[in-house]
Scaffold this active site. Structure first.
Site: not given
Length: 434
Positions: A191, A368, A372
């Site tokens: 990711s 939060e 990422h």
């Protein structure tokens, strides 16, 4: 003998003609503006919505944002324009500008940055081009990449090319040309690498595109939540290998999800190292050039302002594989450690998806996330990647756009100096993986 030679020449001519015809059928040209009347070009003089039957048009209900001048489409917000195209590599040529001042940002497919905030004075015109990879999950007649349900609607995986024009764009024309043989930079990762389809999530792979010349194209097959084993099981590695040509590159960055796997024989010095070796070997068998990237750090500070190591022995294991197999390695773990510590605990939040409640539509709770990135953070990582390529003096340097400033992660950029129009598509749910 002459008769057979003539038949062979006729056959070669026929094959060549069919190939050239097939390639030319993939090429598309569009002119925008109320005065557009060019021959052999699709003239767009009104805001038509995309439809499968026509194979082109404005997407995501953005047609209503458009105003046509005599020579361009203009808008004060994002405009999506889609063109039905088969899988392949395409050169995109744009002519930008109008009678008034404009500022155009261009993103392709799942928010790959191609042009950042190009300011054009009134009555001026500029030409800009870039390469884009259009892809589908299909590998061959019998196999395809396994796409997760939540990812199936991503722009990366549909049957069309989608371009997003944002800022205050002014687009005069768009030309799409098929480029069947070009050096390809394949990305394999998780990711932190993948093309994040929607705001406010972003990864370095979709910003690295903005630093690559038209002599190469980025094909980002990274997947949120993926480990080396999951990436292979989903047939993403098979897809890359099916397309790889001698001289292509394979960027490999994993660890975030590998480190959560448990069981006998699993760990940094066993399964992780073995999978890295397999990826490297298979890429080299295809004539590809593998490059290893240690994982981006998580934002996890100690009380003394230093960064806590959350990846264990995984970066060290990758470094050893790189040394043992003589593979170039860019140490993103070290570079992001320097970067976060230079920012400090609180300022570093601005590089991640950390926003108060109600910042985005439908977001009732604060975001939060310490793994990422937002667009600012993702671009900073992309700058680390570019600098790493330069520091190693890799042959890959020739595919970087000229005049990219030197970047020192110990003196990173500040959020206060960052501007980029946000895309209009949002999702509050975080990407898979951590």
């Amino acid at each position: 003998m002459i008769h057979h030679k003539t038949n062979l020449l006729n056959l070669l001519f026929l094959v060549t003609t069919l190939y050239v015809t097939a390639q030319s059928n993939l090429n598309k040209s569009f002119n925008f503006g109320t005065n557009s009347k060019a021959l052999n070009i699709i003239n767009i003089t009104e805001a038509i919505a995309y439809a499968e039957t026509t194979g082109y048009g404005f997407d995501f209900d953005t047609a209503e944002n458009i105003k046509f001048t005599k020579q361009a489409l203009t808008s004060k917000s994002s405009v999506y324009f889609s063109v039905k195209l088969p899988e392949g590599f395409y050169k995109i040529d744009l002519v930008l500008g109008d009678k008034k001042c404009s500022e155009t940002t261009v993103k392709a497919e799942s928010r790959r940055l191609m042009l950042k905030e190009s300011k054009i004075n009134k009555k001026d015109t500029i030409h800009y081009s870039f390469m884009v990879n259009v892809r589908t999950p299909k590998i061959d007649e019998n196999s395809s990449i396994a796409i997760k349900d939540r990812d199936k609607n991503q722009l990366n995986w549909d049957n069309k090319l989608t371009l997003e024009f944002s800022g205050s764009p002014a687009i005069q024309s768009l030309n799409i040309t098929s480029v069947p043989n070009i050096t390809t930079i394949f990305l394999a990762g998780d990711s932190t690498v993948t093309d994040q389809d929607v705001e406010p999530w972003a990864s370095w792979g979709q910003f690295f595109t903005n630093y690559v010349t038209n002599d190469a194209v980025v094909a980002n097959y990274a997947e949120s939540g993926s480990s080396l084993s999951a990436f292979k099981s989903a047939k993403r590695l098979d897809k890359i290998l099916s397309l790889m040509k001698p001289g292509d590159y394979l960027f490999i960055e994993f660890a975030h999800n590998d480190e959560k796997q448990k069981g006998e024989g699993i760990g940094p010095w066993q399964s992780y190292s073995n999978y890295l070796k397999e990826y490297i070997t298979k890429a080299r068998e295809k004539g590809g050039i593998p490059i290893l990237f240690t994982p981006t750090q998580r934002r996890a500070f100690n009380t003394d302002g230093t960064l806590r190591e959350t990846h264990g022995d995984f970066p060290a294991a990758m470094r050893k594989v790189a040394k043992d197999l003589n593979v170039p390695l860019i140490d993103i773990t070290k570079m992001t450690t320097d970067m976060y510590e230079a920012w400090g605990d609180e300022p570093s939040r601005h590089a991640f998806v950390q926003y108060p409640a109600n910042t985005f539509p439908g977001q009732s709770e604060k975001l939060e996330d310490n793994t990422h990135f937002n667009s600012f953070g993702a671009n900073e990582i992309a700058k680390c990647v570019v600098q790493g390529i330069k520091d190693l003096n890799l042959d890959l340097v020739k595919f970087l756009r000229p005049n990219i400033p030197e970047y020192n992660p110990k003196t990173p950029d500040l959020i206060s100096n960052w501007t980029l129009p946000m895309s209009t598509r949002f999702e509050i749910e975080k990407p898979d993986g951590n």
